[in-house]
Motif scaffolding. Structure first.
Motif, PDB file in Angstrom:
ATOM      1  N   PHE A   6      13.547  87.891  41.203  1.00  0.00           N
ATOM      2  CA  PHE A   6      13.686  86.672  40.389  1.00  0.00           C
ATOM      3  C   PHE A   6      14.126  87.044  38.970  1.00  0.00           C
ATOM      4  N   LEU A   7      15.195  86.426  38.467  1.00  0.00           N
ATOM      5  CA  LEU A   7      15.669  86.754  37.115  1.00  0.00           C
ATOM      6  C   LEU A   7      15.476  85.619  36.108  1.00  0.00           C
ATOM      7  N   GLY A   8      15.400  84.380  36.604  1.00  0.00           N
ATOM      8  CA  GLY A   8      15.190  83.298  35.647  1.00  0.00           C
ATOM      9  C   GLY A   8      15.409  81.944  36.287  1.00  0.00           C
ATOM     10  N   GLU A   9      14.953  80.897  35.577  1.00  0.00           N
ATOM     11  CA  GLU A   9      15.244  79.556  36.061  1.00  0.00           C
ATOM     12  C   GLU A   9      15.602  78.642  34.906  1.00  0.00           C
ATOM     13  N   ALA A  10      16.278  77.545  35.228  1.00  0.00           N
ATOM     14  CA  ALA A  10      16.781  76.648  34.183  1.00  0.00           C
ATOM     15  C   ALA A  10      16.808  75.224  34.712  1.00  0.00           C
ATOM     16  N   GLY A  15      19.099  66.658  36.288  1.00  0.00           N
ATOM     17  CA  GLY A  15      19.264  67.160  37.660  1.00  0.00           C
ATOM     18  C   GLY A  15      18.126  68.060  38.075  1.00  0.00           C
ATOM     19  N   SER A  16      18.445  69.044  38.884  1.00  0.00           N
ATOM     20  CA  SER A  16      17.423  69.880  39.499  1.00  0.00           C
ATOM     21  C   SER A  16      17.180  71.163  38.684  1.00  0.00           C
ATOM     22  N   ILE A  17      16.387  72.077  39.267  1.00  0.00           N
ATOM     23  CA  ILE A  17      16.134  73.377  38.633  1.00  0.00           C
ATOM     24  C   ILE A  17      17.055  74.416  39.290  1.00  0.00           C
ATOM     25  N   LEU A  18      17.667  75.267  38.481  1.00  0.00           N
ATOM     26  CA  LEU A  18      18.459  76.383  39.011  1.00  0.00           C
ATOM     27  C   LEU A  18      17.601  77.637  38.961  1.00  0.00           C
ATOM     28  N   ARG A  19      17.681  78.461  40.016  1.00  0.00           N
ATOM     29  CA  ARG A  19      16.928  79.731  40.057  1.00  0.00           C
ATOM     30  C   ARG A  19      17.903  80.874  40.282  1.00  0.00           C
ATOM     31  N   LEU A  20      17.891  81.829  39.372  1.00  0.00           N
ATOM     32  CA  LEU A  20      18.784  82.989  39.505  1.00  0.00           C
ATOM     33  C   LEU A  20      18.003  84.162  40.105  1.00  0.00           C
ATOM     34  N   THR A  21      18.532  84.742  41.181  1.00  0.00           N
ATOM     35  CA  THR A  21      17.910  85.923  41.787  1.00  0.00           C
ATOM     36  C   THR A  21      18.980  86.986  42.043  1.00  0.00           C
ATOM     37  N   ARG A  22      18.498  88.217  42.276  1.00  0.00           N
ATOM     38  CA  ARG A  22      19.406  89.345  42.481  1.00  0.00           C
ATOM     39  C   ARG A  22      18.874  90.235  43.595  1.00  0.00           C
ATOM     40  N   ARG A  23      19.805  90.776  44.405  1.00  0.00           N
ATOM     41  CA  ARG A  23      19.448  91.772  45.418  1.00  0.00           C
ATOM     42  C   ARG A  23      20.510  92.857  45.319  1.00  0.00           C
ATOM     43  N   LYS A  24      20.152  93.993  44.728  1.00  0.00           N
ATOM     44  CA  LYS A  24      21.121  95.046  44.375  1.00  0.00           C
ATOM     45  C   LYS A  24      22.247  94.442  43.537  1.00  0.00           C
ATOM     46  N   ASP A  25      23.501  94.516  44.015  1.00  0.00           N
ATOM     47  CA  ASP A  25      24.597  93.988  43.193  1.00  0.00           C
ATOM     48  C   ASP A  25      24.997  92.559  43.597  1.00  0.00           C
ATOM     49  N   PHE A  27      24.216  88.497  43.437  1.00  0.00           N
ATOM     50  CA  PHE A  27      23.479  87.495  42.651  1.00  0.00           C
ATOM     51  C   PHE A  27      23.561  86.151  43.368  1.00  0.00           C
ATOM     52  N   SER A  28      22.501  85.372  43.212  1.00  0.00           N
ATOM     53  CA  SER A  28      22.458  84.076  43.880  1.00  0.00           C
ATOM     54  C   SER A  28      21.845  83.053  42.927  1.00  0.00           C
ATOM     55  N   ILE A  29      22.429  81.858  42.893  1.00  0.00           N
ATOM     56  CA  ILE A  29      21.808  80.751  42.150  1.00  0.00           C
ATOM     57  C   ILE A  29      21.511  79.657  43.167  1.00  0.00           C
ATOM     58  N   ARG A  30      20.227  79.312  43.244  1.00  0.00           N
ATOM     59  CA  ARG A  30      19.788  78.330  44.234  1.00  0.00           C
ATOM     60  C   ARG A  30      19.261  77.088  43.530  1.00  0.00           C
ATOM     61  N   THR A  31      19.361  75.980  44.223  1.00  0.00           N
ATOM     62  CA  THR A  31      18.782  74.743  43.714  1.00  0.00           C
ATOM     63  C   THR A  31      18.232  73.958  44.889  1.00  0.00           C
ATOM     64  N   GLU A  32      17.050  73.440  44.717  1.00  0.00           N
ATOM     65  CA  GLU A  32      16.411  72.604  45.745  1.00  0.00           C
ATOM     66  C   GLU A  32      16.575  73.171  47.142  1.00  0.00           C
ATOM     67  N   MET A  37      25.500  78.940  44.407  1.00  0.00           N
ATOM     68  CA  MET A  37      26.505  79.971  44.140  1.00  0.00           C
ATOM     69  C   MET A  37      25.999  81.313  44.630  1.00  0.00           C
ATOM     70  N   ASN A  38      26.929  82.119  45.149  1.00  0.00           N
ATOM     71  CA  ASN A  38      26.602  83.498  45.515  1.00  0.00           C
ATOM     72  C   ASN A  38      27.757  84.364  45.040  1.00  0.00           C
ATOM     73  N   SER A  39      27.421  85.509  44.454  1.00  0.00           N
ATOM     74  CA  SER A  39      28.461  86.338  43.852  1.00  0.00           C
ATOM     75  C   SER A  39      29.400  86.958  44.889  1.00  0.00           C
ATOM     76  N   ARG A  40      29.089  86.789  46.180  1.00  0.00           N
ATOM     77  CA  ARG A  40      29.988  87.358  47.198  1.00  0.00           C
ATOM     78  C   ARG A  40      30.935  86.332  47.802  1.00  0.00           C
ATOM     79  N   ALA A  41      30.818  85.068  47.377  1.00  0.00           N
ATOM     80  CA  ALA A  41      31.704  84.038  47.944  1.00  0.00           C
ATOM     81  C   ALA A  41      32.369  83.287  46.800  1.00  0.00           C
ATOM     82  N   HIS A  42      33.620  83.644  46.512  1.00  0.00           N
ATOM     83  CA  HIS A  42      34.272  83.002  45.362  1.00  0.00           C
ATOM     84  C   HIS A  42      35.770  82.822  45.556  1.00  0.00           C
TER      85      HIS A  42
END
Ligand SMILES: C[S@@+](CC[C@H](N)C(=O)[O-])C[C@H]1O[C@@H](n2cnc3c(N)ncnc32)[C@H](O)[C@@H]1O
Length: 220
Positions: A6-10, A15-25, A27-32, A37-42
């Protein structure tokens, strides 16, 4: 299995709460409960910027508005193809998303916020559309799309009124680009009713595989 850190939330205003998490390299931002967003799909976010900006006239300084920042992939793709003297404003509603880019995952996109062509507007992109134009391109990736909203206030951006407001501040030949997780025929029709010349594209999230996203390139 490597656990997510877990790295942080906003809080998204209205709207909703965003949660930033990391697993090695990764990154994922989740809501509800689902992944926004995921750093591997862009892949599709990058196509939005590249194709919109490559379609602009090369004769003058381009003024480009991107909403929102997210993980910065659209911004990075825009910088890769924009002219040396382009002016790109990125509008981001959640201040923490700007800080996360600076502190956690900016390296994934070569720290786009440090590029001298970029200015950050912390606030609602609708304000930047109305108050900071004219624009050569307005690129919207602020939500799941015209009909999949994580924040109620965003619906007006995709409404007839929102589209006409954007069209009004686009320079002649300017482009309004929209990203969406899903296709939406009603939105395509609405863009046409607002007088845009519309191209609809279906693009893979990871370029060659993954979910298919929808992009609209609507020319004034
Ligand atoms: C799906 S993400 C964008 C992903 C981005 N295209 C990328 O390449 O990483 C949506 C972003 O828009 C922001 N946002 C949501 N509503 C907004 C609004 N009305 N104005 C500005 N930013 C907004 C969110 O906080 C989030 O950072």
């Amino acid at each position: 299995m490597i656990p997510w850190e877990f790295l942080g939330e906003a809080q998204v205003p209205g709207g909703s709460i965003l949660r930033l998490t990391r697993r090695k390299d990764e990154f994922s931002i989740r809501t509800e409960g689902y992944e926004l967003m995921n750093s591997r799909a862009h892949g599709s976010e990058e196509v939005l910027a590249r194709e919109a900006i490559q379609g602009l006239s090369r004769r003058k300084t381009s003024r480009i508005l991107i909403g929102g920042l997210g993980m910065g992939f659209t911004l990075k793709a825009a910088l890769d193809v924009a002219q040396e003297n382009a002016a790109i404003t990125v509008a981001e509603l959640v201040p923490e998303v700007v800080t996360w880019n600076q502190d956690h995952y900016g390296h994934l996109t070569d720290h786009p916020l440090k590029d001298p062509r970029v200015s950050v507007f912390v606030g609602d992109v609708s304000t930047a559309i109305k108050k900071q134009g004219p624009w050569d391109a307005i690129l919207l990736d602020v939500d799941n799309g015209p009909n999949g909203l994580t924040r109620n206030g965003n619906s007006r951006l995709y409404s007839k009124r929102g589209l006409l407001a954007a069209k009004q501040v686009l320079r002649p030949g300017g482009l309004f680009g929209v990203w969406s997780a899903d296709a939406d025929q009603i939105f395509t029709k609405r863009l046409k009713e607002c007088g845009f010349n519309v191209e609809e594209r279906h693009v893979k999230a990871r370029l060659k595989n993954g979910s298919t996203h929808t992009l609209w390139f609507a020319k004034k």
